[in-house]
Write an enzyme that holds these catalytic residues in place. Structure first.
Site, PDB file in Angstrom:
ATOM      1  N   HIS A  43      34.488   1.362 -77.833  1.00 53.52           N
ATOM      2  CA  HIS A  43      35.493   0.955 -76.830  1.00 53.52           C
ATOM      3  C   HIS A  43      35.143   1.560 -75.462  1.00 53.52           C
ATOM      4  O   HIS A  43      35.840   2.456 -74.959  1.00 53.52           O
ATOM      5  CB  HIS A  43      36.845   1.476 -77.330  1.00 53.52           C
ATOM      6  N   GLU A  99      33.696  -3.794 -74.723  1.00 53.67           N
ATOM      7  CA  GLU A  99      33.549  -3.121 -76.013  1.00 53.67           C
ATOM      8  C   GLU A  99      32.671  -3.946 -76.964  1.00 53.67           C
ATOM      9  O   GLU A  99      32.924  -5.132 -77.155  1.00 53.67           O
ATOM     10  CB  GLU A  99      34.926  -2.943 -76.652  1.00 53.67           C
TER      11      GLU A  99
HETATM   12  O1  LIG Z   1      46.013   2.318 -75.808  1.00 53.83           O
HETATM   13  P1  LIG Z   1      44.943   2.132 -76.857  1.00 53.83           P
HETATM   14  O2  LIG Z   1      45.470   2.227 -78.264  1.00 53.83           O
HETATM   15  O3  LIG Z   1      43.773   3.044 -76.644  1.00 53.83           O
HETATM   16  O4  LIG Z   1      44.414   0.637 -76.682  1.00 53.83           O
HETATM   17  C1  LIG Z   1      43.911   0.227 -75.468  1.00 53.83           C
HETATM   18  C2  LIG Z   1      43.499  -1.248 -75.488  1.00 53.83           C
HETATM   19  O5  LIG Z   1      42.358  -1.379 -76.301  1.00 53.83           O
HETATM   20  C3  LIG Z   1      41.776  -2.680 -76.253  1.00 53.83           C
HETATM   21  O6  LIG Z   1      40.641  -2.683 -77.070  1.00 53.83           O
HETATM   22  C4  LIG Z   1      42.745  -3.698 -76.744  1.00 53.83           C
HETATM   23  O7  LIG Z   1      42.177  -5.002 -76.651  1.00 53.83           O
HETATM   24  C5  LIG Z   1      44.033  -3.626 -75.932  1.00 53.83           C
HETATM   25  O8  LIG Z   1      44.989  -4.529 -76.461  1.00 53.83           O
HETATM   26  C6  LIG Z   1      44.574  -2.204 -75.958  1.00 53.83           C
HETATM   27  O9  LIG Z   1      45.722  -2.123 -75.139  1.00 53.83           O
END
Ligand SMILES: O=P(O)(O)OC[C@H]1O[C@@H](O)[C@H](O)[C@@H](O)[C@@H]1O
EC number: 5.1.3.15
Length: 285
Positions: free
Chosen positions: A155, A260
């Site tokens: 990510h 990602e």
């Molecule tokens: O706040 P988190 O759990 O780290 O997620 C962040 C984002 O991560 C992304 O990968 C998702 O597509 C989003 O929907 C999400 O809001």
């Protein structure tokens, strides 16, 4: 001749700082196997890390490269994005070579993971930094007797000067799940000019992507190449959703774009003893 790299501390947590002899560097936390920083040789920091992020055991860091496993987002019964990003990983090796620096980290199932996800697994995260490139490889082995399915993502939060100066190339023709509109669409144009509140899962991403930044003081071309991952997520929360994130300053949605390497649409099935490997290769052109 290779030289072992000792453990150091970053924001109070165990970390490995990889320094290649050519000046490139990267930092990875044992907490979450979380890559926090990448500075290519002669370049500047490529990842965004929120100044409001918690650096606390059991909590994900906001920024860098969280490892998403075994569930993506809220697509299942587990905590959002799974547990790997909040667990302590083990250091397998870290060393400086003649023209690079490498580290390998490992996460295996324990009593807590088996309570929520009853499978024996071994994840290995390998990093190699050299010159203008960072390679991040994630491998998963099924160590149990039964098959299991998982989704996963690297990510990556890329630092950008301003959202208005950023674009992504290489997505034309691809189908994607628009998570904001909750509808399946197709990318018609070659250049994606990200606006706030963008949350897309592009499918069957085979060609490298290019993150471009063009501003008065910026000119950057970062190539993002995936192997073993089927999908690519492009995410930016926009002003309103960013204001609702407790660990990101309100205006900072302009300062990052997540691209990602992921496998979400068709989760990976591993039979007993089988392995899967995925890679994200980043090169500053
Ligand atoms: O706040 P988190 O759990 O780290 O997620 C962040 C984002 O991560 C992304 O990968 C998702 O597509 C989003 O929907 C999400 O809001």
């Amino acid at each position: 001749m290779s030289k072992p790299i000792p453990l150091s501390r970053h924001q109070g947590l165990d970390a490995i700082k990889l320094e290649s002899p050519d000046g490139a560097s990267a930092t990875v936390l044992l907490h979450g196997g979380h890559v926090l920083s990448w500075v290519p040789a002669g370049g500047v920091e490529q990842f965004y890390v929120s100044p409001d992020s918690a650096f606390a055991l059991g909590q994900p860091v906001r920024g860098g490269v969280p490892v998403i496993f075994p569930q993506f987002s809220a697509r299942g019964p587990l905590q959002r994005h799974g547990f790997a990003r909040s667990k302590p990983w083990q250091l397998v090796m870290a060393e400086q070579g003649a023209d690079d620096a490498l580290a390998v980290l490992r996460l295996t199932d324990d009593a807590a993971t088996r309570m929520v996800w009853p499978h024996a697994f071994e994840l290995e995260l390998s990093l190699r930094v050299s010159g203008r490139s960072l390679q991040i490889e994630l491998a998963c082995e099924n160590k149990g007797e039964q098959a299991f399915d998982f989704s996963t993502a690297l990510h990556s939060y890329f630092a950008i000067n301003d959202l208005d100066e950023a674009s992504v190339q290489g997505l034309a023709g691809l189908h994607y799940w628009d998570a904001v509109a909750a509808v399946e669409k197709q990318q018609r144009v070659e250049l994606l000019l990200p606006t706030g509140d963008l949350d897309r899962i592009y499918h069957q991403v085979k060609e490298p992507l290019l993150l471009r930044e063009q501003g008065i003081s910026t000119e950057r071309r970062l190539q993002i190449q995936h192997q073993g991952f089927d999908d690519a997520v492009v995410w930016n929360p926009g002003a309103e959703k960013c204001a609702a994130l407790a660990d990101v300053p309100d205006a900072d949605y302009r300062k990052f774009l997540c691209i990602e390497a992921a496998t979400i649409e068709h989760p990976i099935r591993l039979q007993a003893g089988e392995s899967w490997v995925g890679r994200q290769d980043l090169t500053l052109l």
